[in-house]
Design an enzyme around this catalytic site. Sequence first.
Site, PDB file in Angstrom:
ATOM      1  N   GLU A 130       2.499  -1.496  -4.567  1.00  0.00           N
ATOM      2  CA  GLU A 130       1.826  -0.297  -4.563  1.00  0.00           C
ATOM      3  C   GLU A 130       0.581  -0.291  -4.312  1.00  0.00           C
ATOM      4  O   GLU A 130      -0.286  -1.264  -4.916  1.00  0.00           O
ATOM      5  CB  GLU A 130       2.221   0.681  -5.927  1.00  0.00           C
ATOM      6  CG  GLU A 130       1.554   2.047  -5.877  1.00  0.00           C
ATOM      7  CD  GLU A 130       0.269   2.240  -6.943  1.00  0.00           C
ATOM      8  OE1 GLU A 130      -0.172   3.518  -7.019  1.00  0.00           O
ATOM      9  OE2 GLU A 130      -0.238   1.140  -7.091  1.00  0.00           O
ATOM     10  N   CYS A 140      -6.811  -2.055  -6.184  1.00  0.00           N
ATOM     11  CA  CYS A 140      -7.106  -1.213  -4.848  1.00  0.00           C
ATOM     12  C   CYS A 140      -8.157  -0.760  -4.612  1.00  0.00           C
ATOM     13  O   CYS A 140      -8.625  -0.239  -3.630  1.00  0.00           O
ATOM     14  CB  CYS A 140      -6.213   0.187  -5.028  1.00  0.00           C
ATOM     15  SG  CYS A 140      -6.482   1.172  -6.362  1.00  0.00           S
ATOM     16  N   ARG A 185      -1.296  12.570  -5.462  1.00  0.00           N
ATOM     17  CA  ARG A 185      -1.641  11.314  -5.665  1.00  0.00           C
ATOM     18  C   ARG A 185      -0.978  10.684  -4.427  1.00  0.00           C
ATOM     19  O   ARG A 185       0.257  10.063  -4.776  1.00  0.00           O
ATOM     20  CB  ARG A 185      -1.306  10.707  -6.781  1.00  0.00           C
ATOM     21  CG  ARG A 185      -1.951   9.378  -7.132  1.00  0.00           C
ATOM     22  CD  ARG A 185      -1.336   8.946  -8.697  1.00  0.00           C
ATOM     23  NE  ARG A 185      -2.001   7.904  -9.120  1.00  0.00           N
ATOM     24  CZ  ARG A 185      -3.208   7.809  -9.835  1.00  0.00           C
ATOM     25  NH1 ARG A 185      -3.667   8.886  -9.892  1.00  0.00           N
ATOM     26  NH2 ARG A 185      -3.611   6.714 -10.119  1.00  0.00           N
ATOM     27  N   ARG A 225       0.250   7.599  -2.505  1.00  0.00           N
ATOM     28  CA  ARG A 225       0.145   5.971  -2.496  1.00  0.00           C
ATOM     29  C   ARG A 225       0.975   5.435  -1.483  1.00  0.00           C
ATOM     30  O   ARG A 225       1.967   6.065  -1.152  1.00  0.00           O
ATOM     31  CB  ARG A 225       0.633   5.394  -3.896  1.00  0.00           C
ATOM     32  CG  ARG A 225      -0.740   5.953  -4.893  1.00  0.00           C
ATOM     33  CD  ARG A 225      -1.710   5.041  -4.813  1.00  0.00           C
ATOM     34  NE  ARG A 225      -2.646   5.421  -5.723  1.00  0.00           N
ATOM     35  CZ  ARG A 225      -3.826   6.446  -5.812  1.00  0.00           C
ATOM     36  NH1 ARG A 225      -3.981   7.138  -4.511  1.00  0.00           N
ATOM     37  NH2 ARG A 225      -4.612   6.435  -6.580  1.00  0.00           N
TER      38      ARG A 225
END
Length: 330
Positions: A117, A70, A161, A163
């Site tokens: 993800e 990512c 977090r 995502r």
Amino acid sequence: MKFIDLFAGIGGFRLAFESLGCECVFASEWDKFSQQTYQDNFGDIPAGDIQKIESKDIPKHDILTAGFPCQPFSIAGVSKHNSLGNKHGFKHSTQGTLFFEIVRILKDKSPQAFLLENVKNLLSHDKGKTFSVIESTLREELGYHLYYQVIDASLLLPQHRKRIFLVGFKEPIKFNFPIINPININIEDILESDVEDKYTLTDHLWQYLQNYAQKHKEKGNGFGFGLVDLKGKSRTLSARYYKDGSEILIPQIGKNPRRLTPRECARLQGFPDEFKIIVSDTRAYKQFGNSVAVPIVKEIAKEMIKSLSNKIFLEIKPSTIKQLELPLVF
């Protein structure tokens, strides 16, 4: 159901899917230290660089899982590459192209479903052009029926977090992202009771962080250390945590704040205490910072398995199933 674990890291996806009775038939991870942690916990060593593995050598599977790299799409990654004058996103010379390794395997193996993800910034990177390429590739080129949603792990863990999760099905079957009922878990709930002094910041480092934060505050910037509220949630644990731990610092009475321990980082990501941490602290911080929030993946996996088992077909082909964002809990 059988699944493969690409860009496996230390096995966050595997923990989630195996806890639901699925069988991992193949894993790939290029980092040798992550391979070591993976082997310590699952008993087998992931294959290496996915770019060097032919599709014919990957077993048949029902579900492909991948937390593909990512950094080229993350806010921090883009800022870093810009400062160095490097390209980012799909223009990045190595990491940015790895999404197309997933495309290659989906095309060649045609699994029933996938779960991917990445960071939330993937949606807005390059004014949405990056995600547009991903979406059109998965839908139009590969023919998958795509669903996606941004979820904040703070629903089930004591850290914020956000995502994006992308779920795809080869057949037009109905799927709903899980409605997650938030649980009351805070930072103090995952702390160890007896922590070595080595995790306490030195006077020099603590003073440096305070000076750095003050300097940016005077300039109107938001940069600074993150001294957490023990009865609240932390910032996002990142792979750079090993550098100074500044984004998540634990206050201590009568002494400087401290870093999280590797075990606390594991808990922050939802890894069980039985998960073995054999590598150095520096390696462990990187590994957990790069990992997925295991309980969130597990909730999504439950719904995927339910959809694949029930196979309720959609009446209309979902050409434009828009992304949703769960309400965030603060």
